[in-house]
Design a protein around this motif. Structure first.
Motif, PDB file in Angstrom:
ATOM      1  N   TYR A 209       0.787  -1.242   0.000  1.00 37.83           N
ATOM      2  CA  TYR A 209       0.000   0.000   0.000  1.00 37.83           C
ATOM      3  C   TYR A 209       0.817   1.290   0.000  1.00 37.83           C
ATOM      4  O   TYR A 209       0.282   2.369  -0.238  1.00 37.83           O
ATOM      5  CB  TYR A 209      -0.978  -0.003   1.186  1.00 37.83           C
ATOM      6  N   ALA A 210       2.126   1.210   0.270  1.00 35.28           N
ATOM      7  CA  ALA A 210       2.936   2.443   0.274  1.00 35.28           C
ATOM      8  C   ALA A 210       3.044   3.006  -1.141  1.00 35.28           C
ATOM      9  O   ALA A 210       2.993   2.266  -2.133  1.00 35.28           O
ATOM     10  CB  ALA A 210       4.327   2.153   0.828  1.00 35.28           C
ATOM     11  N   ASP A 211       3.225   4.320  -1.233  1.00 34.15           N
ATOM     12  CA  ASP A 211       3.374   4.974  -2.548  1.00 34.15           C
ATOM     13  C   ASP A 211       4.770   4.787  -3.110  1.00 34.15           C
ATOM     14  O   ASP A 211       4.965   4.816  -4.321  1.00 34.15           O
ATOM     15  CB  ASP A 211       3.057   6.466  -2.412  1.00 34.15           C
ATOM     16  N   ALA A 212       5.756   4.643  -2.223  1.00 36.78           N
ATOM     17  CA  ALA A 212       7.129   4.402  -2.673  1.00 36.78           C
ATOM     18  C   ALA A 212       7.793   3.470  -1.669  1.00 36.78           C
ATOM     19  O   ALA A 212       7.411   3.428  -0.490  1.00 36.78           O
ATOM     20  CB  ALA A 212       7.912   5.709  -2.778  1.00 36.78           C
ATOM     21  N   ILE A 213       8.772   2.702  -2.154  1.00 33.94           N
ATOM     22  CA  ILE A 213       9.500   1.762  -1.300  1.00 33.94           C
ATOM     23  C   ILE A 213      10.988   2.054  -1.449  1.00 33.94           C
ATOM     24  O   ILE A 213      11.476   2.263  -2.559  1.00 33.94           O
ATOM     25  CB  ILE A 213       9.222   0.304  -1.728  1.00 33.94           C
ATOM     26  N   ASN A 218      21.659   0.041  -3.084  1.00 36.19           N
ATOM     27  CA  ASN A 218      21.247  -0.316  -4.444  1.00 36.19           C
ATOM     28  C   ASN A 218      21.310  -1.815  -4.682  1.00 36.19           C
ATOM     29  O   ASN A 218      20.420  -2.406  -5.292  1.00 36.19           O
ATOM     30  CB  ASN A 218      22.158   0.384  -5.466  1.00 36.19           C
ATOM     31  N   THR A 219      22.388  -2.444  -4.224  1.00 37.58           N
ATOM     32  CA  THR A 219      22.533  -3.880  -4.462  1.00 37.58           C
ATOM     33  C   THR A 219      21.444  -4.666  -3.741  1.00 37.58           C
ATOM     34  O   THR A 219      20.859  -5.600  -4.299  1.00 37.58           O
ATOM     35  CB  THR A 219      23.934  -4.360  -4.026  1.00 37.58           C
ATOM     36  N   TYR A 220      21.132  -4.285  -2.501  1.00 35.52           N
ATOM     37  CA  TYR A 220      20.069  -4.990  -1.761  1.00 35.52           C
ATOM     38  C   TYR A 220      18.724  -4.818  -2.459  1.00 35.52           C
ATOM     39  O   TYR A 220      17.911  -5.744  -2.495  1.00 35.52           O
ATOM     40  CB  TYR A 220      20.014  -4.484  -0.320  1.00 35.52           C
ATOM     41  N   ALA A 221      18.477  -3.646  -3.044  1.00 32.44           N
ATOM     42  CA  ALA A 221      17.231  -3.417  -3.788  1.00 32.44           C
ATOM     43  C   ALA A 221      17.111  -4.405  -4.953  1.00 32.44           C
ATOM     44  O   ALA A 221      16.012  -4.862  -5.278  1.00 32.44           O
ATOM     45  CB  ALA A 221      17.170  -1.978  -4.297  1.00 32.44           C
ATOM     46  N   ASN A 242       9.268  -0.684 -10.058  1.00 31.26           N
ATOM     47  CA  ASN A 242       9.306   0.728 -10.502  1.00 31.26           C
ATOM     48  C   ASN A 242       9.178   1.700  -9.335  1.00 31.26           C
ATOM     49  O   ASN A 242       9.516   2.882  -9.472  1.00 31.26           O
ATOM     50  CB  ASN A 242       8.197   1.000 -11.518  1.00 31.26           C
ATOM     51  N   ASP A 243       8.671   1.227  -8.206  1.00 29.86           N
ATOM     52  CA  ASP A 243       8.494   2.097  -7.031  1.00 29.86           C
ATOM     53  C   ASP A 243       9.576   1.873  -5.983  1.00 29.86           C
ATOM     54  O   ASP A 243       9.528   2.432  -4.892  1.00 29.86           O
ATOM     55  CB  ASP A 243       7.126   1.825  -6.381  1.00 29.86           C
ATOM     56  N   LEU A 244      10.554   1.006  -6.323  1.00 26.65           N
ATOM     57  CA  LEU A 244      11.579   0.603  -5.352  1.00 26.65           C
ATOM     58  C   LEU A 244      12.913   1.248  -5.700  1.00 26.65           C
ATOM     59  O   LEU A 244      13.341   1.204  -6.849  1.00 26.65           O
ATOM     60  CB  LEU A 244      11.718  -0.927  -5.385  1.00 26.65           C
ATOM     61  N   ARG A 245      13.547   1.857  -4.708  1.00 29.52           N
ATOM     62  CA  ARG A 245      14.892   2.408  -4.946  1.00 29.52           C
ATOM     63  C   ARG A 245      15.788   2.113  -3.751  1.00 29.52           C
ATOM     64  O   ARG A 245      15.301   1.970  -2.627  1.00 29.52           O
ATOM     65  CB  ARG A 245      14.818   3.914  -5.230  1.00 29.52           C
ATOM     66  N   GLY A 246      17.070   2.012  -4.023  1.00 28.05           N
ATOM     67  CA  GLY A 246      18.038   1.811  -2.946  1.00 28.05           C
ATOM     68  C   GLY A 246      18.740   3.123  -2.630  1.00 28.05           C
ATOM     69  O   GLY A 246      19.227   3.803  -3.529  1.00 28.05           O
ATOM     70  N   ILE A 247      18.759   3.486  -1.359  1.00 23.45           N
ATOM     71  CA  ILE A 247      19.492   4.680  -0.903  1.00 23.45           C
ATOM     72  C   ILE A 247      20.376   4.237   0.250  1.00 23.45           C
ATOM     73  O   ILE A 247      19.889   3.824   1.306  1.00 23.45           O
ATOM     74  CB  ILE A 247      18.542   5.805  -0.445  1.00 23.45           C
ATOM     75  N   TYR A 471      16.936  11.231  -0.429  1.00 28.48           N
ATOM     76  CA  TYR A 471      15.577  11.162   0.113  1.00 28.48           C
ATOM     77  C   TYR A 471      14.781  12.411  -0.286  1.00 28.48           C
ATOM     78  O   TYR A 471      13.595  12.321  -0.606  1.00 28.48           O
ATOM     79  CB  TYR A 471      15.606  11.002   1.637  1.00 28.48           C
ATOM     80  N   GLN A 472      15.446  13.564  -0.279  1.00 20.98           N
ATOM     81  CA  GLN A 472      14.759  14.788  -0.703  1.00 20.98           C
ATOM     82  C   GLN A 472      14.249  14.664  -2.131  1.00 20.98           C
ATOM     83  O   GLN A 472      13.120  15.056  -2.431  1.00 20.98           O
ATOM     84  CB  GLN A 472      15.709  15.994  -0.584  1.00 20.98           C
ATOM     85  N   GLU A 473      15.076  14.120  -3.009  1.00 24.66           N
ATOM     86  CA  GLU A 473      14.638  13.908  -4.398  1.00 24.66           C
ATOM     87  C   GLU A 473      13.385  13.040  -4.449  1.00 24.66           C
ATOM     88  O   GLU A 473      12.454  13.304  -5.207  1.00 24.66           O
ATOM     89  CB  GLU A 473      15.736  13.203  -5.203  1.00 24.66           C
ATOM     90  N   MET A 474      13.361  11.993  -3.629  1.00 23.03           N
ATOM     91  CA  MET A 474      12.207  11.089  -3.635  1.00 23.03           C
ATOM     92  C   MET A 474      10.953  11.791  -3.105  1.00 23.03           C
ATOM     93  O   MET A 474       9.878  11.670  -3.687  1.00 23.03           O
ATOM     94  CB  MET A 474      12.507   9.857  -2.794  1.00 23.03           C
ATOM     95  N   TYR A 475      11.101  12.569  -2.016  1.00 21.11           N
ATOM     96  CA  TYR A 475       9.942  13.283  -1.484  1.00 21.11           C
ATOM     97  C   TYR A 475       9.402  14.275  -2.518  1.00 21.11           C
ATOM     98  O   TYR A 475       8.188  14.402  -2.709  1.00 21.11           O
ATOM     99  CB  TYR A 475      10.308  14.044  -0.198  1.00 21.11           C
ATOM    100  N   ASP A 476      10.314  14.959  -3.191  1.00 24.90           N
ATOM    101  CA  ASP A 476       9.877  15.931  -4.203  1.00 24.90           C
ATOM    102  C   ASP A 476       9.102  15.228  -5.315  1.00 24.90           C
ATOM    103  O   ASP A 476       8.090  15.736  -5.812  1.00 24.90           O
ATOM    104  CB  ASP A 476      11.092  16.651  -4.809  1.00 24.90           C
ATOM    105  N   TRP A 477       9.589  14.044  -5.698  1.00 22.53           N
ATOM    106  CA  TRP A 477       8.930  13.271  -6.749  1.00 22.53           C
ATOM    107  C   TRP A 477       7.541  12.823  -6.288  1.00 22.53           C
ATOM    108  O   TRP A 477       6.564  12.866  -7.046  1.00 22.53           O
ATOM    109  CB  TRP A 477       9.811  12.060  -7.089  1.00 22.53           C
ATOM    110  N   LEU A 478       7.433  12.440  -5.001  1.00 22.77           N
ATOM    111  CA  LEU A 478       6.140  11.968  -4.465  1.00 22.77           C
ATOM    112  C   LEU A 478       5.128  13.100  -4.315  1.00 22.77           C
ATOM    113  O   LEU A 478       3.961  12.948  -4.682  1.00 22.77           O
ATOM    114  CB  LEU A 478       6.365  11.359  -3.072  1.00 22.77           C
ATOM    115  N   ILE A 479       5.600  14.213  -3.768  1.00 26.13           N
ATOM    116  CA  ILE A 479       4.685  15.311  -3.454  1.00 26.13           C
ATOM    117  C   ILE A 479       4.335  16.107  -4.711  1.00 26.13           C
ATOM    118  O   ILE A 479       3.245  16.617  -4.874  1.00 26.13           O
ATOM    119  CB  ILE A 479       5.301  16.234  -2.366  1.00 26.13           C
ATOM    120  N   GLY A 480       5.342  16.175  -5.614  1.00 27.77           N
ATOM    121  CA  GLY A 480       5.122  16.889  -6.871  1.00 27.77           C
ATOM    122  C   GLY A 480       5.235  18.400  -6.715  1.00 27.77           C
ATOM    123  O   GLY A 480       5.478  18.929  -5.663  1.00 27.77           O
TER     124      GLY A 480
END
Length: 480
Positions: A209-213, A218-221, A242-247, A471-480
Motif C-alpha cells: 500500500y505504500a506509494d514508494a518503497i 542499491n545492491t540490496y534493492a 518501478n516504485d523501489l529504490r536503494g538509498i 531522500y529529498q529527491e524522492m519526497y519531491d517526486w512523491l509530493i510533486g
C-alpha cells in the motif's frame, strides 16, 4: 515547506537495538530546514533512560478503539538537535525492560502504535505530506490510511514511503489473530495483499500500500527481487520494481570522527593517520594483553554474533588464521556457539585473540581506530554500518560482495592501485580466508600500497548528508 513524519519503533538517542535507530535518529537533522520540516514519532518505552523522559512535555491524550477495547493514547513531545520528536504513551503496551519482547505481543503493540500514530495526527497541529515508515513495525500505517482513515479532508493526499531495513523481519501472525487485533476486514487477507501462507504480514501490508518503497542500498534493492534474498516477498518486490529504490545509509560524521573522538587514545585525521593511528593499536594490544607488535596484522570485528553475519565462515577458518599470527579483537554478543568459539580461541591464543562478549559503544570506537582491517563476511547485509565506520577510521574493510557491502567498499586493484578495502564474491570459507591472507600480504610486504588504501578509505564520504539529498529527491517526486 514540505512536511515529513518518520514513524519508527526505535531512534537514537532515545532507544536503540540496532542500525534502524541510527538511521531514524541521524537522517532528520540533515534535511534543509528552509524547505523540509521532518519530525519523528516513536513509542515512549518505560525502559528509556530518565534523562530522555525528563525532556518530554505533555502534548495531548485521547482514547481510541483498538482490539475491541478503548485504549489510552498519550502524546508527548520534545525537541532535540533541532528536530521535533513525538512519543506515543501507553503503559499497557510499552512497559518492559526492552523494546521488543514476545513475538505475538510485539505484533499487537505495533499494530496499536500504527493506529495511534494516525489517530494522533489531527491533534498535533502537523499534517505531513509524507509519512515515512521504517520496517515491519510501521507496516500497517499505509494500510490503515487506505482503510479506516481514508475518509475526510485531513488524511486525503498524504503519501507514504516504506523503508526496508532488513527484509528478514516481517511481523507475521496467524490470520485470525491478525484480523481480530488489527480490525481489518477479510478484504485485506488475500495473497495479493496482507496474507503470506497462513499468516497476516505487517511488512507486506506496507509494501503493497505504500506509494514508494526504499531499501538501504542499491545492491540490496536488486537482491530482494530474487528468491534467495527475497524472504518469500521477491514476487512482490519484482511487481513493485518501478516504485523501489536503494538509498545507502550514512553514518554520523560528528560521532564517528577520529579527529575529535573522545573514546580513542590518540586522535588523528587524513593528514596524519599514517603517523598517529598506530598509537591506538599499541594501546589496545596493551589493554587486552595481546602481543605488543606494530607489525602483527590486527583484524577487528564488531557485530552481532549470528549466522547472517558470516560467523560460520570465520569459525571454519579461525584456527588457520590464528596459526598465521593474525590478531583478532572481537566485540559483540549473539549465538552461544559463536560466543563460546571466540572465548575458546582467546583461551588457546591469548596473545592473538581478545573475545569481548558484551557491547560497548566506547570500545567499538577504539576497535575502529586501532585495527588494521575489519572483517564482515556477511551472508546478506542490507546496508551495513560497521564498514562505513571502519572506512572513516582508516581501517580497511574485508567484506563479502553483498548488499551495501558491495556498494560501499571498492576492492583493492593491485595493478591500478585503487580501492578502499578487500572483497570476495562467494559465500565460501576458503574464499574468505584467501582474501584475508591477500590483505595480510599487502599489509606485510607492500606497506606503501596499504597506506595508499588507508588514505583512499578516509577520503570517502558516507555522511548522512549524501543520503538526505537522495531522500529529498524522492519526497519531491512523491509530493510533486
Amino acid at each position: 515547506m514540505k512536511k515529513v513524519l518518520f514513524a519508527s519503533s526505535e531512534c537514537v538517542p532515545f532507544i536503540k537495538t540496532g542500525g534502524l535507530a541510527d538511521v531514524v535518529g541521524s537522517l532528520p537533522k540533515c534535511f534543509d530546514k528552509r524547505y523540509y520540516d521532518v519530525r519523528v514519532i516513536l513509542p515512549k518505552y518505560s525502559c528509556m533512560k530518565q534523562q530522555w523522559k525528563d525532556m518530554m512535555q505533555y502534548k495531548t491524550h485521547f482514547y481510541m478503539d483498538f482490539a475491541g477495547q478503548s485504549q489510552y493514547v498519550g502524546v508527548l513531545e520534545c525537541v532535540y538537535d533541532g528536530v521535533t520528536f513525538y512519543f506515543i504513551d501507553n503503559e499497557h503496551y510499552f512497559t518492559g525492560d526492552k523494546p521488543y519482547t514476545e513475538h505475538h505481543w510485539d505484533i499487537e503493540k505495533f499494530m496499536y502504535f500504527d493506529r495511534a500514530v494516525l489517530s494522533a495526527l489531527p491533534l498535533l497541529d502537523f499534517r505531513p505530506d509524507v509519512i515515512h515508515c521504517h520496517d515491519w513495525q510501521t507496516g500497517l500505517i499505509p494500510v490503515y490510511l487506505h482503510d479506516s482513515f481514508a475518509g475526510g479532508d485531513f488524511f486525503r493526499g498524504i503519501k507514504t514511503v516504506m523503508t526496508i531495513h532488513n527484509l528478514k523481519f516481517q511481523g507475521n501472525d496467524g490470520v485470525e489473530q491478525f484480523k481480530r487485533i488489527s480490525g481489518l476486514s477479510d478484504y485485506y487477507f488475500t495473497i495479493d495483499k496482507l496474507r503470506t501462507g497462513v499468516d497476516g504480514n505487517m511488512l507486506k501490508g506496507g509494501l503493497v500500500y505504500a506509494d514508494a518503497i526504499t531499501t538501504v542500498s542499491n545492491t540490496y534493492a536488486e537482491e530482494i527481487k530474487t528468491q534467495f534474498y527475497g524472504e518469500g516477498l521477491d514476487g512482490l518486490m519484482r511487481a513493485r520494481a518501478n516504485d523501489l529504490r536503494g538509498i545507502v545509509n550514512g553514518i554520523d560524521y560528528v560521532d564517528y570522527n577520529p579527529d575529535t573522538d573522545k573514546n580513542i587514545v590518540v586522535r588523528y585525521n587524513y593528514d596524519n593517520v599514517l603517523e598517529k593511528k598506530i598509537h591506538n593499536k599499541r594501546a589496545i594490544q596493551a589493554e587486552l594483553g595481546l602481543a605488543q607488535d606494530d607489525n602483527r596484522f590486527m583484524i577487528g570485528i564488531v557485530s552481532r554474533l549470528t549466522d547472517q553475519k558470516g560467523f560460520d565462515l570465520i569459525a571454519y577458518m579461525m584456527e588457520r588464521m590464528c596459526e598465521q599470527g593474525i590478531q583478532f579483537v572481537v566485540l559483540g554478543t549473539g549465538e552461544q556457539k559463536y560466543e563460546d568459539m571466540f572465548r575458546w580461541f582467546a583461551g588457546k591464543y591469548p596473545d592473538r585473540v581478545s573475545a569481548n562478549i558484551y557491547y560497548s559503544e566506547e570500545m567499538s570506537h577504539r576497535i575502529y581506530a586501532s585495527a588494521d582491517a575489519f572483517l564482515m563476511p556477511s551472508l546478506f547485509e542490507p546496508c551495513g554500518l560497521s564498514q562505513l565506520m571502519s572506512l572513516r577510521y582508516g581501517t580497511l574493510p574485508i567484506v563479502r560482495e553483498t548488499g551495501g557491502l558491495r556498494d560501499t567498499v571498492q576492492p583493492f586493484n593491485q595493478f591500478e592501485r585503487t580501492g578502499t578495502g578487500f572483497s570476495f564474491a562467494n559465500y565460501n570459507a576458503h574464499e574468505m580466508y584467501n582474501t584475508v591472507m591477500f590483505a595480510k600480504y599487502i599489509f606485510d610486504a607492500r606497506r606503501d600500497e596499504w597506506n595508499g588504501l588507508i588514505k583512499s578509505a578516509m577520503a570517502q564520504d558516507f555522511s548522512w548528508q549524501a543520503s538526505a539529498n537522495k531522500y529529498q529527491e524522492m519526497y519531491d517526486w512523491l509530493i510533486g
